[in-house]
Design an enzyme around this catalytic site. Sequence first.
Site, PDB file in Angstrom:
ATOM      1  N   ARG A  40      16.698  -0.078  -5.035  1.00  0.00           N
ATOM      2  CA  ARG A  40      16.926  -1.641  -4.995  1.00  0.00           C
ATOM      3  C   ARG A  40      17.615  -1.914  -6.182  1.00  0.00           C
ATOM      4  O   ARG A  40      18.149  -2.957  -6.277  1.00  0.00           O
ATOM      5  CB  ARG A  40      15.540  -2.198  -4.899  1.00  0.00           C
ATOM      6  CG  ARG A  40      14.558  -1.938  -6.063  1.00  0.00           C
ATOM      7  CD  ARG A  40      13.346  -2.540  -6.210  1.00  0.00           C
ATOM      8  NE  ARG A  40      12.276  -2.162  -6.959  1.00  0.00           N
ATOM      9  CZ  ARG A  40      10.865  -2.651  -7.023  1.00  0.00           C
ATOM     10  NH1 ARG A  40      10.486  -3.437  -6.086  1.00  0.00           N
ATOM     11  NH2 ARG A  40      10.369  -2.099  -7.891  1.00  0.00           N
ATOM     12  N   LYS A 142       0.992   5.124  -0.138  1.00  0.00           N
ATOM     13  CA  LYS A 142      -0.683   5.323  -0.119  1.00  0.00           C
ATOM     14  C   LYS A 142      -1.614   4.182  -0.592  1.00  0.00           C
ATOM     15  O   LYS A 142      -1.430   4.071  -1.827  1.00  0.00           O
ATOM     16  CB  LYS A 142      -0.952   6.788  -0.522  1.00  0.00           C
ATOM     17  CG  LYS A 142      -0.036   8.003  -0.131  1.00  0.00           C
ATOM     18  CD  LYS A 142      -0.349   9.352  -0.704  1.00  0.00           C
ATOM     19  CE  LYS A 142       0.401  10.431  -0.101  1.00  0.00           C
ATOM     20  NZ  LYS A 142       0.376  11.672  -0.802  1.00  0.00           N
ATOM     21  N   GLY A 175       0.358  13.898   2.302  1.00  0.00           N
ATOM     22  CA  GLY A 175      -0.259  15.111   2.009  1.00  0.00           C
ATOM     23  C   GLY A 175      -0.039  15.610   0.477  1.00  0.00           C
ATOM     24  O   GLY A 175       0.442  14.794  -0.221  1.00  0.00           O
ATOM     25  N   ALA A 179       6.065  15.495  -6.802  1.00  0.00           N
ATOM     26  CA  ALA A 179       7.742  15.193  -6.661  1.00  0.00           C
ATOM     27  C   ALA A 179       8.361  16.368  -7.405  1.00  0.00           C
ATOM     28  O   ALA A 179       9.357  16.971  -6.920  1.00  0.00           O
ATOM     29  CB  ALA A 179       7.846  13.920  -7.146  1.00  0.00           C
ATOM     30  N   LYS A 230      -7.904   8.950  -2.134  1.00  0.00           N
ATOM     31  CA  LYS A 230      -7.779  10.348  -2.715  1.00  0.00           C
ATOM     32  C   LYS A 230      -7.389   9.870  -4.403  1.00  0.00           C
ATOM     33  O   LYS A 230      -7.772  10.376  -5.332  1.00  0.00           O
ATOM     34  CB  LYS A 230      -7.021  11.592  -2.453  1.00  0.00           C
ATOM     35  CG  LYS A 230      -5.437  11.194  -2.021  1.00  0.00           C
ATOM     36  CD  LYS A 230      -4.698  11.214  -3.172  1.00  0.00           C
ATOM     37  CE  LYS A 230      -3.249  10.925  -2.737  1.00  0.00           C
ATOM     38  NZ  LYS A 230      -2.323  10.994  -4.045  1.00  0.00           N
ATOM     39  N   ASP A 283      -4.774  16.633  -0.234  1.00  0.00           N
ATOM     40  CA  ASP A 283      -4.328  15.657  -1.190  1.00  0.00           C
ATOM     41  C   ASP A 283      -5.238  15.560  -2.483  1.00  0.00           C
ATOM     42  O   ASP A 283      -4.911  15.151  -3.450  1.00  0.00           O
ATOM     43  CB  ASP A 283      -4.107  14.660  -0.615  1.00  0.00           C
ATOM     44  CG  ASP A 283      -2.696  14.054  -1.264  1.00  0.00           C
ATOM     45  OD1 ASP A 283      -2.134  14.426  -2.240  1.00  0.00           O
ATOM     46  OD2 ASP A 283      -2.251  12.994  -0.609  1.00  0.00           O
ATOM     47  N   SER A 293      -0.712  14.595 -11.999  1.00  0.00           N
ATOM     48  CA  SER A 293      -1.216  13.536 -11.082  1.00  0.00           C
ATOM     49  C   SER A 293      -1.309  12.295 -12.004  1.00  0.00           C
ATOM     50  O   SER A 293      -1.998  12.302 -12.990  1.00  0.00           O
ATOM     51  CB  SER A 293      -2.976  13.710 -10.645  1.00  0.00           C
ATOM     52  OG  SER A 293      -3.293  12.685 -10.056  1.00  0.00           O
TER      53      SER A 293
END
Length: 373
Positions: A40, A142, A175, A179, A230, A283, A293
Amino acid sequence: MTQSAVLPRVLVIGAGAWGTAVAIHFARRSVHGQVTLVGRDATQMTVMRERRENETYLKGFAFPSQLGIETDISAALRNWRAQLQELRPSGQSSTSSASPSDHASGLLILATPLSGLTQTLSLVRDALGQAREGEGFVWLAKGLALDPHDSKTLRWPHEMAKDACPGWPCGALSGPSFAQEVAAGLPVALTLASENLAWARMTAQQCHGGGMRVYATSDLIGVELGGAMKNVLAIAAGVCDGLNLGANARAALLTRGLSEMARLGRAIGAQTATFMGLATLGDLILTATGDLSRNRRVGLGLAKGQPLAQVVQGLGHVAEGVATAPALLALAQRHGVDVPITESVSQLIAGRWSASQAIEQLMSREPRDEHVG
């Protein structure tokens, strides 16, 4: 990937870390012009096209020469369809007796955060209207959206998709997937969940390959719940580790967290087997224990007494668990399901409990049979 599977023409919308990594992955397997990335921020996309790297969100990973970069989402959508139509001979239909891999197909990958998904879906609808033969999309977001003005209004990604783009074949691609590892070409296994199982199987087959294994399922609500919950449990695990409570405590927390997830899942109609799968257990393991994370890092920061705003600002990325925790708590309360870990995280994020108080509340609960709640 089987020898007969053909990579679809892919347009990735959303140039954050995960969207960029997915685009890099598919571009490695493609011919020139088959995979395009658009975001964007036109200025950012122009810089990425010139430097062949996403220095803001995924620094250090050069773009394959096959990857195209566009600056305008609506134009990219129209071009995606035009290119797909050029590949599809007149009269070709995906309902014919030929195998799915014999058909020209196109896949939109919506890689925006949950907060931007509705806007992205609206762009798809406005630019393309109804789906044409061979077209479909998946979302990577998610979470569960909670209306800040109405706690009764909860929306899953698939509900947003149905409202904005009715009739489109679509699903969640979810899942255990950091990245950076996908961009580096390391192996990854994902689940593609859709109410249209035939489409999910065909699309999973086409995406399967190049170090990525993709499994299909029809349990869309279970996969979405797993992807949402998760992140909340990863915040709790970060708090546990940040308070130096030990590996025993973390193992207990995650086990009870998975039980909490499955309990809520059964209440909303998810399949029990889903909670032993990639998009749930897999996950959860990754997000709750991996140092990459973001949600785990939120918990670590809160355990140190840092204000939530400071922790989130320091991430530089969205941590979906922060907004998802109160939404999941509202969902559980609506269905009469006990979710003590989710409640503790919600209270912690709201500033009503400290990290130590959240843990104390969990540990002071009355003992009960393990599989009761």
